[in-house]
Design a protein around this motif. Structure first.
Motif, PDB file in Angstrom:
ATOM      1  N   THR A 175      16.943 -28.579  -7.896  1.00 45.75           N
ATOM      2  CA  THR A 175      18.024 -28.377  -8.872  1.00 45.75           C
ATOM      3  C   THR A 175      17.473 -28.406 -10.293  1.00 45.75           C
ATOM      4  O   THR A 175      17.436 -27.390 -10.973  1.00 45.75           O
ATOM      5  CB  THR A 175      19.116 -29.451  -8.709  1.00 45.75           C
TER       6      THR A 175
ATOM      7  N   TYR B 275      14.424 -31.003 -12.801  1.00 46.26           N
ATOM      8  CA  TYR B 275      13.435 -32.077 -12.725  1.00 46.26           C
ATOM      9  C   TYR B 275      14.128 -33.412 -13.001  1.00 46.26           C
ATOM     10  O   TYR B 275      14.963 -33.508 -13.909  1.00 46.26           O
ATOM     11  CB  TYR B 275      12.312 -31.870 -13.751  1.00 46.26           C
TER      12      TYR B 275
ATOM     13  N   ILE C  87      21.926 -40.978  -9.609  1.00 47.58           N
ATOM     14  CA  ILE C  87      21.803 -40.491  -8.236  1.00 47.58           C
ATOM     15  C   ILE C  87      20.550 -41.078  -7.596  1.00 47.58           C
ATOM     16  O   ILE C  87      19.480 -41.095  -8.191  1.00 47.58           O
ATOM     17  CB  ILE C  87      21.757 -38.950  -8.207  1.00 47.58           C
TER      18      ILE C  87
ATOM     19  N   HIS D 279      17.817 -40.759  -4.747  1.00 49.27           N
ATOM     20  CA  HIS D 279      17.216 -39.736  -3.889  1.00 49.27           C
ATOM     21  C   HIS D 279      16.518 -40.394  -2.704  1.00 49.27           C
ATOM     22  O   HIS D 279      15.771 -41.358  -2.887  1.00 49.27           O
ATOM     23  CB  HIS D 279      16.212 -38.906  -4.683  1.00 49.27           C
TER      24      HIS D 279
ATOM     25  N   ALA E  47      25.788 -42.869  -5.458  1.00 48.65           N
ATOM     26  CA  ALA E  47      25.590 -41.426  -5.291  1.00 48.65           C
ATOM     27  C   ALA E  47      24.229 -41.207  -4.638  1.00 48.65           C
ATOM     28  O   ALA E  47      23.214 -41.696  -5.135  1.00 48.65           O
ATOM     29  CB  ALA E  47      25.648 -40.730  -6.650  1.00 48.65           C
TER      30      ALA E  47
ATOM     31  N   ARG F 251      21.436 -38.425  -2.552  1.00 45.44           N
ATOM     32  CA  ARG F 251      21.072 -37.029  -2.312  1.00 45.44           C
ATOM     33  C   ARG F 251      19.724 -36.956  -1.609  1.00 45.44           C
ATOM     34  O   ARG F 251      18.817 -37.726  -1.901  1.00 45.44           O
ATOM     35  CB  ARG F 251      21.002 -36.308  -3.667  1.00 45.44           C
TER      36      ARG F 251
ATOM     37  N   PRO G  72      18.014 -39.438 -12.804  1.00 41.59           N
ATOM     38  CA  PRO G  72      18.843 -38.474 -13.526  1.00 41.59           C
ATOM     39  C   PRO G  72      17.936 -37.334 -13.982  1.00 41.59           C
ATOM     40  O   PRO G  72      16.723 -37.375 -13.742  1.00 41.59           O
ATOM     41  CB  PRO G  72      19.336 -39.277 -14.732  1.00 41.59           C
TER      42      PRO G  72
ATOM     43  N   ILE H 126      28.443 -32.688  -6.704  1.00 43.37           N
ATOM     44  CA  ILE H 126      28.743 -34.087  -6.343  1.00 43.37           C
ATOM     45  C   ILE H 126      30.144 -34.184  -5.755  1.00 43.37           C
ATOM     46  O   ILE H 126      31.119 -33.746  -6.370  1.00 43.37           O
ATOM     47  CB  ILE H 126      28.674 -35.043  -7.554  1.00 43.37           C
TER      48      ILE H 126
HETATM   49  O1  TXA Z   1      20.601 -32.246  -9.328  1.00 45.56           O
HETATM   50  C1  TXA Z   1      20.743 -33.444  -9.541  1.00 45.56           C
HETATM   51  O2  TXA Z   1      21.636 -34.107  -9.000  1.00 45.56           O
HETATM   52  C2  TXA Z   1      19.739 -34.116 -10.499  1.00 45.56           C
HETATM   53  C3  TXA Z   1      18.378 -34.080  -9.834  1.00 45.56           C
HETATM   54  C4  TXA Z   1      17.328 -34.823 -10.617  1.00 45.56           C
HETATM   55  O3  TXA Z   1      18.457 -34.567  -8.535  1.00 45.56           O
HETATM   56  N1  TXA Z   1      20.132 -35.462 -10.776  1.00 45.56           N
HETATM   57  C5  TXA Z   1      21.191 -35.750 -11.567  1.00 45.56           C
HETATM   58  O4  TXA Z   1      21.399 -37.098 -11.696  1.00 45.56           O
HETATM   59  O5  TXA Z   1      21.895 -34.922 -12.112  1.00 45.56           O
HETATM   60  P1  TXA Z   1      22.317 -37.791 -12.757  1.00 45.56           P
HETATM   61  O6  TXA Z   1      22.005 -39.246 -12.572  1.00 45.56           O
HETATM   62  O7  TXA Z   1      22.118 -37.217 -14.106  1.00 45.56           O
HETATM   63  O8  TXA Z   1      23.756 -37.465 -12.327  1.00 45.56           O
HETATM   64  C6  TXA Z   1      24.570 -38.507 -12.039  1.00 45.56           C
HETATM   65  C7  TXA Z   1      25.997 -38.063 -12.018  1.00 45.56           C
HETATM   66  C8  TXA Z   1      26.708 -38.550 -13.246  1.00 45.56           C
HETATM   67  O9  TXA Z   1      27.647 -37.606 -13.709  1.00 45.56           O
HETATM   68  C9  TXA Z   1      27.396 -39.797 -12.730  1.00 45.56           C
HETATM   69  O10 TXA Z   1      28.511 -40.131 -13.467  1.00 45.56           O
HETATM   70  C10 TXA Z   1      27.693 -39.424 -11.289  1.00 45.56           C
HETATM   71  O11 TXA Z   1      26.607 -38.642 -10.897  1.00 45.56           O
HETATM   72  N2  TXA Z   1      27.700 -40.592 -10.415  1.00 45.56           N
HETATM   73  C11 TXA Z   1      26.638 -41.297  -9.986  1.00 45.56           C
HETATM   74  N3  TXA Z   1      27.021 -42.332  -9.226  1.00 45.56           N
HETATM   75  C12 TXA Z   1      28.359 -42.286  -9.175  1.00 45.56           C
HETATM   76  C13 TXA Z   1      29.341 -43.094  -8.548  1.00 45.56           C
HETATM   77  N4  TXA Z   1      29.019 -44.150  -7.836  1.00 45.56           N
HETATM   78  N5  TXA Z   1      30.630 -42.743  -8.710  1.00 45.56           N
HETATM   79  C14 TXA Z   1      30.964 -41.657  -9.448  1.00 45.56           C
HETATM   80  N6  TXA Z   1      30.076 -40.865 -10.072  1.00 45.56           N
HETATM   81  C15 TXA Z   1      28.801 -41.173  -9.939  1.00 45.56           C
END
Ligand code: TXA
Ligand code: MG
Length: 322
Positions: free
Chosen positions: A30, A32, A60, A62, A115, A117, A138, A179
Motif C-alpha cells: 500500500t 511504506y 495498525i 502488521h 487494527a 493487517r 503507520p 479499514i
Molecule cells: O496501508 C496501510 O494501512 C499503511 C501501511 C503502512 O500498512 N498503514 C497505515 O497505518 O495507514 P496508520 O497507522 O497510519 O493508519 C491507522 C488508521 C488510523 O486512521 C486510525 O485512526 C485507524 O487506523 N485505527 C487504528 N486502530 C484503530 C482502532 N482500534 N479503532 C479505530 N480506528 C483505528
C-alpha cells in the motif's frame, strides 16, 4: 545514501533492529510504513516522536498471517471470513484486542480494539518473519505530509530517524489499506482503499455502515474530531491537570524525580523525566489508577515539547468535562 537493497542480510538486520526496539522502514504493497515492535511501548513511542505527531492515534499492527493476527485480536466468524478472502492484502480489520497478548497500550491509544493487517509484500513478510513479532506501522511520513510510495520518499521525510531504508520497490497500490471495524455491530467501513466496499459486503453477506462525516479516514491528514473513537479510553475518575500537590482522595500521576507527598495510590510516568517512557506508560497508568477507585487523578505538569505535546493532548481529553 541510506537506501539499501532487500537482500537477506539487510532483512535480517531490520528484524534485529525491531527486536532491539528501534524503528525500521517497512515496504508494503500500500505505502511504506514506519515500523516498531508492537509489544514494546517505548519503541512505539519513537514512531510518534519521529512522525512529530501532536497526538496519539491508534496504529495498525502488521502480522505475517491470520494465525498471528488472531493471537493479538479476537477472531469471530465474520473476521475469519474476511481474513480468508482478503489476507494477505491491502485490508485492515479493527477487532477486539486480546488483553493477554502483551500488545503495548500505546499501539491502540488505550482502546479495547486493535487494527490488524497481513501485508501482501515479500519484503514486509520477510521483515515480519525476521522480527518474529507483530510490527506497528503507520505510513512513513512526517505528520501532515503525503504517504510515501517509494524508498526515496521515506529517505527525504524520515532519513534522519532511520539507520537504513530497505528498498521494496514502488508500492503497488500507493493508497493506504481499506479499514473495516468489526469491533461494533454492524461492521463499519472506516477507510476506503483497494479492497472495495462491494467486495467486503459480498463476502460478509451484510451491508457495511459508514462512519459519520466527522469521523475521519486517515488521522494524518485530518484531525481526530471530538466524538470520534467514542470508545476511546477515558478514566472513570475525574482528572486534575498541572497538579503540584495531592488533595485528599486523589491518586497521583507523577513525572520526574521531585514529586508531591501523598499516601494515596501513585504511579510515576518516568522518574527520570523521559518523555518516551512516559508515553509508553500513559494509557496503562491511567487504567491502573482508575482501578484504585479514586474520585480524582491529579496529574503533574508534563513539558510541552516533543512527545510531551501528544501526552498533554491525551491528558486534556481525559480531563475534559463529560
Ligand atoms: O496501508 C496501510 O494501512 C499503511 C501501511 C503502512 O500498512 N498503514 C497505515 O497505518 O495507514 P496508520 O497507522 O497510519 O493508519 C491507522 C488508521 C488510523 O486512521 C486510525 O485512526 C485507524 O487506523 N485505527 C487504528 N486502530 C484503530 C482502532 N482500534 N479503532 C479505530 N480506528 C483505528
Ligand atoms: Mg498516514
Amino acid at each position: 545514501m541510506k537506501i539499501v537493497p532487500a537482500n537477506e542480510a539487510n532483512v535480517a538486520e531490520a528484524g534485529a533492529r525491531v527486536r532491539r526496539g528501534e524503528l525500521v522502514s517497512l515496504p508494503t504493497e500500500t505505502v511504506y510504513g514506519l515500523g516498531a515492535d508492537a509489544f514494546n511501548g517505548e519503541a512505539v513511542a519513537k514512531i510518534f516522536e519521529a512522525k512529530a505527531r501532536p497526538r496519539f492515534n491508534p496504529l495498525i499492527v502488521h502480522v505475517s498471517d491470520d494465525r498471528q493476527a488472531f493471537v493479538i485480536a479476537e477472531a469471530g466468524e465474520r473476521a475469519r471470513k474476511l481474513a480468508d478472502a482478503f489476507w494477505p492484502g491491502p485490508f485492515t480489520m479493527v477487532l477486539p484486542r486480546n488483553e493477554a497478548s502483551g500488545l503495548s497500550e500505546l499501539v491502540t491509544a488505550g482502546l479495547d480494539s486493535v487494527a490488524v493487517r497481513v501485508p501482501d509484500h515479500p519484503v514486509a513478510q520477510a521483515i515480519l518473519l525476521a522480527a518474529k513479532r507483530p510490527i506497528a506501522a503507520p505510513s512513513a511520513n512526517k505528520s501532515g505530509r503525503i504517504s510515501p510510495t517509494r524508498a526515496e520518499h521515506v529517505a527525504s521525510d524520515l532519513g534522519d530517524e532511520l539507520a537504513t531504508i530497505i528498498d521494496g520497490g514502488p508500492a503497488a497500490h500507493g493508497l493506504e489499506s481499506t479499514i473495516v471495524s468489526l469491533a461494533s455491530n454492524p461492521a463499519v467501513l472506516l477507510r476506503p482503499g483497494a479492497v472495495t466496499r462491494e467486495q467486503i459486503e459480498s463476502v460478509l453477506g451484510e451491508s457495511l455502515s459508514m462512519p459519520d462525516a466527522t469521523a475521519i479516514s486517515n488521522a494524518d491528514t485530518a484531525p481526530i474530531a471530538p466524538g470520534q473513537l467514542a470508545s476511546h479510553y477515558a478514566p472513570n475518575a475525574t482528572v486534575r491537570l498541572e497538579a503540584t500537590d495531592v488533595r485528599p482522595g486523589e491518586a497521583l500521576l507523577s513525572f520526574g524525580a521531585t514529586t508531591p507527598a501523598t499516601s494515596g495510590p501513585t504511579i510515576n510516568l518516568s522518574p527520570s523525566a523521559n518523555l518516551r517512557e512516559a508515553a509508553a506508560k500513559l494509557f496503562e497508568s491511567l487504567r491502573e489508577l482508575d482501578r484504585a477507585n479514586v474520585d480524582q487523578i491529579a496529574v503533574m505538569p508534563i513539558p510541552r515539547t516533543s512527545l510531551g505535546l501528544a501526552i498533554n493532548d491525551r491528558l486534556k481529553r481525559a480531563a475534559a468535562p463529560r
